[in-house]
Design a protein around this motif. Structure first.
Motif, PDB file in Angstrom:
ATOM      1  N   LEU A  92       1.065  -1.441  -0.310  1.00 15.71           N
ATOM      2  CA  LEU A  92      -0.356  -0.447  -0.383  1.00 15.71           C
ATOM      3  C   LEU A  92       1.372   1.564   0.235  1.00 15.71           C
ATOM      4  O   LEU A  92       0.543   2.558  -0.906  1.00 15.71           O
ATOM      5  CB  LEU A  92      -0.954  -0.269   1.247  1.00 15.71           C
ATOM      6  CG  LEU A  92      -1.498  -1.254   1.235  1.00 15.71           C
ATOM      7  CD1 LEU A  92      -3.000  -1.315   2.567  1.00 15.71           C
ATOM      8  CD2 LEU A  92      -3.167  -0.838  -0.034  1.00 15.71           C
ATOM      9  N   GLU A  93       1.987   1.154   0.623  1.00 16.75           N
ATOM     10  CA  GLU A  93       3.191   2.873   0.574  1.00 16.75           C
ATOM     11  C   GLU A  93       3.516   2.267  -0.506  1.00 16.75           C
ATOM     12  O   GLU A  93       3.701   3.708  -0.545  1.00 16.75           O
ATOM     13  CB  GLU A  93       3.481   1.991   2.262  1.00 16.75           C
ATOM     14  CG  GLU A  93       2.601   2.105   3.342  1.00 16.75           C
ATOM     15  CD  GLU A  93       3.901   2.694   4.591  1.00 16.75           C
ATOM     16  OE1 GLU A  93       4.661   3.053   4.110  1.00 16.75           O
ATOM     17  OE2 GLU A  93       2.979   3.136   5.148  1.00 16.75           O
ATOM     18  N   ARG A  94       3.786   1.731  -1.397  1.00 17.05           N
ATOM     19  CA  ARG A  94       4.801   1.403  -2.168  1.00 17.05           C
ATOM     20  C   ARG A  94       3.375   2.319  -3.504  1.00 17.05           C
ATOM     21  O   ARG A  94       4.059   3.156  -4.304  1.00 17.05           O
ATOM     22  CB  ARG A  94       5.483   0.078  -2.769  1.00 17.05           C
ATOM     23  CG  ARG A  94       5.604   0.151  -4.079  1.00 17.05           C
ATOM     24  CD  ARG A  94       7.102   1.119  -4.654  1.00 17.05           C
ATOM     25  NE  ARG A  94       7.910   0.051  -3.228  1.00 17.05           N
ATOM     26  CZ  ARG A  94       8.946  -0.792  -4.777  1.00 17.05           C
ATOM     27  NH1 ARG A  94       8.403  -1.039  -4.966  1.00 17.05           N
ATOM     28  NH2 ARG A  94      10.060  -0.742  -2.913  1.00 17.05           N
ATOM     29  N   SER A  95       2.066   1.773  -3.461  1.00 18.59           N
ATOM     30  CA  SER A  95       1.369   2.147  -3.967  1.00 18.59           C
ATOM     31  C   SER A  95       0.764   3.707  -4.288  1.00 18.59           C
ATOM     32  O   SER A  95       0.364   4.144  -4.850  1.00 18.59           O
ATOM     33  CB  SER A  95       0.149   1.373  -4.469  1.00 18.59           C
ATOM     34  OG  SER A  95       1.090  -0.310  -4.167  1.00 18.59           O
ATOM     35  N   GLY A  96       0.921   4.284  -2.925  1.00 10.26           N
ATOM     36  CA  GLY A  96       0.437   5.260  -2.604  1.00 10.26           C
ATOM     37  C   GLY A  96      -0.995   5.541  -2.063  1.00 10.26           C
ATOM     38  O   GLY A  96      -1.259   6.565  -2.452  1.00 10.26           O
ATOM     39  N   ILE A  97      -1.782   4.406  -1.855  1.00  3.91           N
ATOM     40  CA  ILE A  97      -2.950   4.062  -1.553  1.00  3.91           C
ATOM     41  C   ILE A  97      -2.758   4.279   0.124  1.00  3.91           C
ATOM     42  O   ILE A  97      -2.242   4.133   1.219  1.00  3.91           O
ATOM     43  CB  ILE A  97      -3.054   2.759  -1.484  1.00  3.91           C
ATOM     44  CG1 ILE A  97      -3.687   2.634  -3.367  1.00  3.91           C
ATOM     45  CG2 ILE A  97      -4.298   2.069  -0.937  1.00  3.91           C
ATOM     46  CD1 ILE A  97      -3.204   1.053  -3.959  1.00  3.91           C
TER      47      ILE A  97
END
Length: 337
Positions: free
Chosen positions: A233-238
């Motif tokens: 989620l953090e890598r995806s910016g979610i």
């Protein structure tokens, strides 16, 4: 126009929500088929809880062909995600009122479901889609009966328009649910809450495979799956609601009470126990696998859990029959640096 709630999928969540709305004075139709639908027609819905059993003589339909939709209806979608496409296709084209307008164009639809895929699917068919993050410990294992075991509120729901925002419709629905014994909150960022709950739900696979056994090993296995999810989620910016936010939301609302209402297992365990050949793991752990593949973050633990639960569902294996140490050994084989 009088509001009426059509609950599509009267299992654990749908059954409890429908029963509570009915007891609060609202018109409710529960949609259920097979042995469950037959039991509801013959005996009503029995809700087991900390205060005892309550049998609700609510209206029942097998599908959209048995419901004359009208202005003022609210559709509550509470099927498992693997059944969402079929449910949407069946209901979106149904006529509403004397002029026969499509339900997909005329009626609001609320997704009372785990995961984050349902609302996206629904928006293909319905103009007004609302998401709901649901915290409602409940069980459905016997036709005609559901169980819940928390208090002082039956559950907690965060509702909002999909993909974001809020309007008078969702505020009215939240008010009805509040009066029906839920802590119902309106949020303009409902997806952030749903992603937070998705991370929480990754432990369902461990429960389904190993059951609720004492010791720290199961908790560590769930923590590994959640750690992968947070990295994705953090890598995806979610954006996602933090565990502390979910805990605060539950505090003073859904706390386990002494009860014979049920074993407390999660929805994936219950799906395996009922049989039927499928579980919603593709939209829980599988959602993290999908996102991880898209952003380049490895998710071997969630992939393993997804594969195992799907295999057990196909083979009809007994939930909870794998020892945590056995699952930990399998995780050790795939979770390499």
């Amino acid at each position: 126009m009088d509001k009426r709630y059509i609950v599509i999928g009267a299992g654990a969540v749908g059954g409890v929500v429908g029963a509570r709305l009915h007891r609060a004075g609202h018109q409710v139709v529960l949609v259920a088929r097979g042995d469950h639908g037959t039991a509801l027609r013959e005996r009503g819905l029995t809700v087991h809880g900390p205060a005892g059993a309550d049998t609700v003589p609510v209206a029942v339909a097998a599908g959209p062909q048995e419901v004359e939709l009208r202005e003022g209806d609210v559709l509550l979608l509470a099927v498992k995600t693997q059944d969402t496409r079929a449910a949407l296709a069946a209901w979106a084209e149904q006529p509403v009122g004397p002029d026969g307008g499509r339900a997909g164009a005329r009626l609001p639809l609320v997704c009372l479901q785990n995961g984050v895929e349902n609302e996206r699917l629904a928006l293909r068919h319905f103009r007004r889609v609302y998401g709901a993050m649901v915290v409602l410990p409940a069980a459905f294992l016997t036709p005609g009966e559901v169980s819940t075991w928390c208090g002082p509120r039956t559950g907690v729901l965060v509702l909002g328009r999909y993909p974001d925002g809020a309007d008078d419709t969702v505020r009215e629905i939240a008010a009805d649910l509040t009066a029906a014994d839920f802590r119902a909150v309106v949020a303009e960022d409902v997806l952030r809450w749903k992603y937070g709950k998705l991370v929480d739900n990754l432990a369902n696979a461990v429960d389904a495979l190993c059951g609720q056994r004492p010791g720290a090993e199961s908790a560590e296995l769930a923590a590994r799956a959640r750690a992968e999810a947070i990295a994705v989620l953090e890598r995806s910016g979610i954006a996602y609601a933090a565990p502390e936010e979910l805990t605060e939301l539950r505090l003073g609302a859904v706390e386990r009470r002494p009860s014979d209402a049920g074993a407390g297992h999660g929805s994936t365990w219950q799906s395996l126990k009922r049989g039927g050949g499928s579980a919603e793991v593709d939209y829980l752990n599988g959602e993290i696998v999908l996102l991880g593949r898209g952003c380049g973050v490895p998710t071997p633990v969630n992939e393993l859990f997804q594969d195992l639960v799907n295999r057990w569902a196909r083979e009809g294996r007994e939930p909870g029959s794998l020892a945590p140490a056995e699952l930990a050994e399998l995780v050790g084989q795939v979770d390499t640096p």
